[in-house]
Design an enzyme around this catalytic site. Sequence first.
Site, PDB file in Angstrom:
ATOM      1  N   LYS A   4       0.365  -1.567  -0.022  1.00 32.54           N
ATOM      2  CA  LYS A   4       0.248  -0.392  -0.104  1.00 32.54           C
ATOM      3  C   LYS A   4       0.704   1.008   0.464  1.00 32.54           C
ATOM      4  CE  LYS A   4      -1.683   2.537   3.394  1.00 32.54           C
ATOM      5  NZ  LYS A   4      -1.974   4.162   2.819  1.00 32.54           N
ATOM      6  N   GLU A  53      11.021   0.500  10.006  1.00 33.05           N
ATOM      7  CA  GLU A  53      11.874   1.255   9.359  1.00 33.05           C
ATOM      8  C   GLU A  53      11.107   3.470   9.724  1.00 33.05           C
ATOM      9  OE1 GLU A  53      13.238   4.703   8.664  1.00 33.05           O
ATOM     10  OE2 GLU A  53      13.732   4.295   5.777  1.00 33.05           O
ATOM     11  N   CYS A  65      13.460   9.853   6.532  1.00 37.52           N
ATOM     12  CA  CYS A  65      13.506   9.709   7.555  1.00 37.52           C
ATOM     13  C   CYS A  65      15.134  10.170   8.574  1.00 37.52           C
ATOM     14  CB  CYS A  65      13.091   8.481   7.945  1.00 37.52           C
ATOM     15  SG  CYS A  65      13.254   7.432   6.616  1.00 37.52           S
TER      16      CYS A  65
END
Lengths: 306, 490
Positions: free
Chosen positions: B195, B269, B303
Amino acid sequence: MIRIKSKDLLPDFKFSPAVDQVGIEERTARFQTRSIKSETKVVGLKKVLNMIDLTTLEGKDTPGKVKQMCYKAQHLHDSIPDLPSTAAVCVYPSMVSLAKAELIGSGVKVASVSTAFPSGQAPMEVKIGDTKFAVDQGADEIDMVISRGRFHTGDYNFVFDEIAAIKEACGKARLKVILETGELGTLDKVRRASDIAMYAGADFIKTSTGKISVAATMPVTLVMLEAIKDYYYKTGIMIGMKPAGGISKAKLALHYLVMVRETLGDAWLTNEWFRFGASSLANDVLMQLVKQETGAYQSADYFSID
Amino acid sequence: MAKKKQIEVDLNSGWAYAPAPESKGHIKIKPQYNQFIGGKFVKPSNGKYFDTINPANSEKLSSIALGNAKDVDKAVRAARKAYSEVWSKLSGKERGKYIFRIARLIQERAREFSVIESLDGGKTIRESRDVDVPLAANHFFYYAGWADKLEYAFPNKRPTSLGVAGQIIPWNFPLLMAAWKIAPALAAGNTVVLKPAETTSLTALKLAELIKDSGLPDGVVNIVTGFGDTGAAIVNHPDVNKVAFTGSTGVGKIIQRAIAGTNKKCTLELGGKAANIIFEDASINQAVEGIVNGIYFNQGHVCCAGSRLFVQESVYEEVIRKLKDRMNTLIVGDPMDKNTDIGAINSKEQLDIINKYIKIGQQEGAEFYQPACKLPQKGNWCPPTLFTNVSQSSRITQEEIFGPVLAVQTFRTVDEVIAKANNTPYGLSAGIWTDKGAKIFNMTTKMRAGVVWANTYNKFDPTSPFGGYKESGFGREGGLHGLSAYLNLN
């Protein structure tokens, strides 16, 4: 007791700031992703023409050759109106008076190489004599070479003193100091040589003689531009930059301008502070300018080689 | 004494770059996209769609199927069927062929993918063209090579596939994250239900079209679209053997709670608040470039962004001055312009979060700096932002902002900076800038961060494992480590 204020001391050139080669190469690659289009391109290309030191430095140079080049410097391509002239012509000392006469009233400067160009392997008196001769003949600018051998042995004082002596011999002529970066080996040494030259009195720092195979590259030029910026921040004195040799394409020249603009800013984007030492760059720039105007590339035969 | 004239360079005027827009003529975006289940594009079971927006002008690009638990169930069934009937029976060599084919097709259609990635996500065309898309292709190439060599990759083990992998990816690197997830899963012999994030579904659906073109057996890769509840349906589906998630730490915690007590394998993650550390013996000019790449790359939607800058006090002024210079050369605006350095903020919601933190920073008394830049009228924009004089206890140094906002602190000694850098619940990445090799090795052993970059930042390679410590998650993606996350190793 002598009191010396620390701000008046010269820096120890052994401790010139470190340069990271990988980082430099990444940054120069980034400049080359800038896309220069339409009006920006035309303005940029004209700036490039106006920054060229049109150069002939050959053993076989004759008055005839130099005369033709001096005419070209003032008439780059007369079929396009409003083209600038080049910044200067660059010749050997023996050709200076001739070039000076040819260029009277044109605004094109005469630059002369000196100090036993290109090797610099001559005694100091010879180098000073060489320089004084060129200046007496009417040179507006002097392109000297540093003693690379002494530089490699770590004799930075010698290199410094030599530049300072030549600067003195120059009088009113502006001094360009050629580091011959292709012989220095590392970017750290390019940085060190740049610092020595600026503190010793250079008005311009220049990459190369054009006589050895690796001449100006974008990484080397960026290191020198950063040195100029650091010097400017420290002293408020602007120093010029001249990459020489190996820049023969308009696109590459535009990327050099991008690099100057994004490192030192618009103030350096004039021929007072930035030059290209080149012999064949002008014609590629002209070809691009004609293409911008007509939409088609013309044959190289439409552009005069001298 | 007369006031000394401030010596500065003007990097923001004069010879300016004319617009250089990447052409959009060669791409096709359909008005409506369905989900990719069992090798077919199928309508959502509830018949509902949601809009995907171009964040650079707030215009609608297309409608995307709003998948629900029923659709997810369908997708997982298709994946299970493909796993047990086809994919698990194929040899590694045959699996590798398909993966290579996907890699080559991405390369062939790189321009199309780059343009759509920039339109849908707001990232600059320079980055989608030079980073996202080529790196996505490289991940497929890299893992394709391992497909028939699993026994050699893990000597003395008997590697076997897991089954159906449920994968949920974020909006910051949409295609690249899909590649990070799908490539190792397929190479290891699993089938996939993936997704994409709701704001950036387009390139994943384009990838579905490409996968269909590649002839990959039906149901090996399924793509469902929607919001958080669609993702939750994947995580909670009883027939999913492995959950892989990249996203926020908050959601990561929810996922771990949800799968507690099941035998689903999991890799997460999550967020980060990386320290980027500049020592006085660094190459300062290149370090400044690294600071910019660290925090302003992809609008700071990274990130592993170097969002906490630590500068040794002796070079602090020089670094900040040069950083401000460099910030003045950054071009903020139309992501489709080849000269743009900082594109659009991915969504209105994310922009609100960033602006909230900018306000917090100002209220906390930090010094605030943004270069003067003209922003477009429409769309979501945030200029590169710098906060100096911040403390370790400021919220802007502690919390992940996920935008182009840098918080700068100073330090004096190595021990001090290690302690401060590690003093965070996160531990995804870090950067170290010094000319001294010994210092680098000393630092890397002491940083509690999954990735430590030395004299560079934000470098990615398919062969290199990537992942976090502490609340930045667990498990690794990329390299052999990333492969082992999709295998039973007995």
